[in-house]
Design an enzyme around this catalytic site. Structure first.
Site: not given
Ligand code: NAD
Length: 701
Positions: A441, A462, A474, A512
């Site tokens: 993000s 995204h 996106e 965003n």
């Molecule tokens: P999250 O913390 O819920 O999930 C991340 C996951 O990655 C965890 O399950 C963790 O165990 C795993 N992980 C950690 N190290 C790892 C590795 N080396 N290899 C593989 N997996 C690994 O995070 P999230 O909210 O799902 O966010 C993930 C991505 O999505 C980020 O880049 C974030 O910016 C983006 N994003 C988040 C949202 C949101 O609302 N949460 C929305 C859009 C985009």
């Protein structure tokens, strides 16, 4: 209504209708092809088959109606015992009116005449002396269903979906549908169908009494024969249903419906449901009277700004869809990171037919992801389809699926070094043609792509949270991306039924970046002592689906803080100051809905516990929240983050729910006047700080 040249076209081409009528072989004479209709005689029966030229889905416009009108001259003169309506399109019977003809219409005699002419054709069908049978399949909605309802009997193929989605574009049925449906089935059921805009399956439609028979394609010919011989009864409304069309019953039910509609959408923003309720309340006692009144009500709704903007929103959606058109080459998606986003992205891809492997170092995350995916499939799919989706979603502890993937989506924690390490591992395992995508993000794609051997196949895809509810995605280009990889990413997003928006790598991309000033301003207002509920009410009165305070809690205050910090760092423009109160909440772990407390307390069903609004919000409050958001969209346009203002409006409507009846942020600004928007922002900058100063875009446009 039909011109001479149209007549010639109707008579001109002889063709066999057989090929247009599905797998059942037909006997009888050759058919005659017009421009949009085929007619074919078969003993004492005549088939009128709709095959609108140049499109894959039948829709109605003036040409289609005037050709039908001329055919009806013929039908009325002949001695046909049965007239059968069918569609030659694989996609279905008909999807209703061609909405393009509804754009930019003005109230007045010309509009009234157009509505009357179309209705006269349908009324002629209803008045035919011959027995009329509509054979419907696939999509049979809006005007398509209205034509069918004008027939004596409706035979539905078992794959049909029927309904009246007009309310979603600010209208109600306008070809007699309101009057005919409320008199064909139980009227409250009819009104509910029209007020919600939902479609129902053929079986449900049979239960409701809309259709009189449901058959598989192989039995269509037999069912038509039965209907033609008068051996299929009209299902009808059921015993006692007529009483519900009596005035006292209508008034009582109308009051309840209005209260229900009020909960969902205020009258001044969405007039259509209220117009429909009033139409039935006042005229529902007589089908003939309601048919007349429906024309007037429809003509009054169509030119309203809200309706025109909702029709515009429909086309904005179509526009986003075209970004993802073309042959998709992705069959296997490997997702890295099974957290909030990765789990949902993987599940959605499997739901849409992709083979998915998903890896995460935490087995607990994987188990949760599998449970979540199975829940989604159970909600959306039945029987064997559901089992197949379960099989397509494979937890992959060691990342073995990587080698088979056409696309890898990384959804790991938001840390540049961690993500770079992941890309190095991916590049070691996959071929050069495989697309590597990040769901980041807030991280800079140009920086993320630096360590890659082949940055040209690296893109941002995204998704928004929750993935199953938000259609916008996106698709982000960085400086070194190859056009081919970018186009493949767009087509993949289209193939999983999402709406792809191409954007340039820039802090916050479009959505965003636009949302943050809205949320940030709300947090500042709380810091100034404003009641959170009143802030939310100001935005909701404007037409936002969720107020900014509640939205910040839904997104998660930790994520809001991270995005706000990255925007403050990455953008040249001033941003609202990050309030101390936000940092304190995050430090305390009060992150919003996910922790049960944030700016609001949340109950166990995920509902914010709100107090009554102490004092009605004023227009200045809405401006203070909404205009900085619109200005951020303008700034993104100025910097070329998004291609044009229609794309920006589309993204904001489908990515944030920005008041669709206002047509999107830029359309709203246009209707208000760009100069007024810019000068109000200047005033706000003097009162509330330099982050309100208008962007240069307003002056350039
Ligand atoms: P999250 O913390 O819920 O999930 C991340 C996951 O990655 C965890 O399950 C963790 O165990 C795993 N992980 C950690 N190290 C790892 C590795 N080396 N290899 C593989 N997996 C690994 O995070 P999230 O909210 O799902 O966010 C993930 C991505 O999505 C980020 O880049 C974030 O910016 C983006 N994003 C988040 C949202 C949101 O609302 N949460 C929305 C859009 C985009």
């Amino acid at each position: 209504m039909m011109t001479d040249s149209d007549m010639t076209k109707t008579a001109k081409t002889k063709t066999s209708v057989k090929q247009f009528l599905g797998p059942e072989p037909m006997t009888g004479s050759e058919g005659t092809r017009g421009t949009h209709w085929l007619r074919r005689e078969e003993g004492d029966r005549i088939w009128l088959v709709l095959d609108r030229q140049g499109v894959s889905t039948n829709t109605f416009n003036e040409e289609v109606f005037s050709e039908l009108d001329a055919l009806l001259d013929d039908v009325e003169k002949g001695h046909w015992r049965t007239v059968i309506f069918r569609s030659a399109k694989a996609s279905g019977f008909a999807a209703g009116a061609d909405l393009s003809q509804f754009r930019g219409v003005d109230a007045g005699p010309q509009l009234d005449r157009r509505i009357a002419e179309a209705n006269d054709v349908i009324d002629r069908v209803a008045a035919l002396k011959a027995r009329t049978v509509a054979v419907v399949h696939g999509t049979c909605v809006g005007g398509g269903l209205e034509l069918a309802l004008a027939c004596d009997r409706i035979v539905a193929r078992d794959d049909t979906r029927l309904g009246f989605p007009e309310v979603l574009v600010g209208l109600h049925p306008g070809l007699g549908g309101t009057a005919r449906l409320t008199h064909r089935i139980q009227p409250i059921e009819a009104m509910t169908l029209m007020l919600t805009g939902k479609t129902v399956s053929a079986r449900k439609a049979f239960k409701l009494g809309i259709v009189d028979a449901v058959v598989p394609e192989r039995n269509v010919a037999k069912a038509v024969d039965e209907a033609a011989r008068g051996r299929i009864e009209r299902r009808g409304a059921g015993f006692g249903a007529d009483a519900l069309n009596l005035r006292p019953a209508r008034l009582a039910a109308g009051r309840r419906m209005r209260a229900e509609a009020d909960k969902r959408a205020p009258h001044e923003h969405y007039p259509a449901p209220y117009a429909l309720i009033e139409l039935w309340e006042r005229h529902g006692g007589s089908q003939a009277e309601m048919l007349e009144a429906e024309r007037r009500s429809f003509a009054a709704l169509l030119p309203l700004t809200a309706t025109q903007n909702l029709v515009r929103a429909f086309f904005l959606r179509e526009r986003l869809k075209t970004n993802g058109k073309g042959k998709n080459e992705v069959a296997h998606v490997h997702v890295i990171g099974a957290g909030t986003m990765g789990a949902e992205i993987g599940a959605w891809c499997a739901l849409k037919g992709m083979h998915v492997t998903i890896e995460d170092p935490m087995t607990a995350s994987l188990s949760k992801a599998v449970a979540g995916a199975h829940k989604l499939f159970a909600r959306k799919l039945d029987g064997p389809e559901r089992l197949r989706a379960n099989d397509r979603f494979v937890p992959d502890v060691h990342g073995a699926g990587l080698r088979h993937a056409d696309l890898v989506i990384e959804a790991a924690p938001e840390k540049t070094d961690l993500k770079r390490g992941i890309y190095e591992r991916i590049e070691g395992a996959v071929g050069e043609e495989v697309i590597i995508a990040t769901n980041t993000s807030s991280l800079d794609l140009n920086a993320l792509s630096k360590g890659l051997k082949h940055p040209e196949r690296f893109v941002g895809i995204h998704f928004f949270n929750p993935v199953s509810k938000l259609d916008l995605v996106e698709v982000v280009r960085h400086d070194g991306v190859a056009e081919d990889a970018f186009a493949r990413a767009l087509r993949f997003v289209g193939a999983i039924g999402k709406l792809p928006l191409p954007v340039k790598a820039a802090p916050g991309f479009l959505v965003n970046r636009a949302l943050m000033p809205y949320l940030g301003e709300a947090l500042l207002m709380i810091e100034e002592g404003e009641q959170p509920e009143r802030i939310d009410a100001a935005a909701e009165r404007f037409g936002m689906p969720v107020g900014p305070v509640e939205l910040a809690d839904q997104v998660g205050l930790d994520i809001c803080l991270a995005v706000a910090e990255s925007l403050a760092e990455g953008l040249d423009r001033p941003m609202p100051e990050i309030p101390e109160g936000l940092r304190i909440k995050v430090d305390r772990g009060e992150l919003g809905r996910k922790t049960g407390t944030g700016l609001y307390a949340w109950d166990e069903n995920g509902k914010a516990l709100k107090n009554p609004v102490r004092e009605e919000p004023d227009a200045a409050m809405a401006d203070r929240l909404i205009l900085p958001m619109i200005d951020a969209v303008a700034a993104a346009l100025d910097e070329g983050v998004v291609e044009d203002d229609e794309s920006a409006d589309a993204a904001m409507v489908y990515g944030t729910g920005f008041a669709p009846f206002r047509g999107g942020p830029i359309e709203y600004a246009r209707s208000r006047g760009f100069a007024d928007v810019a000068s109000t922002l200047e005033k706000q900058a003097r009162l509330h700080g330099p982050h309100h100063a208008p962007s240069a875009w307003w002056r350039k446009t």
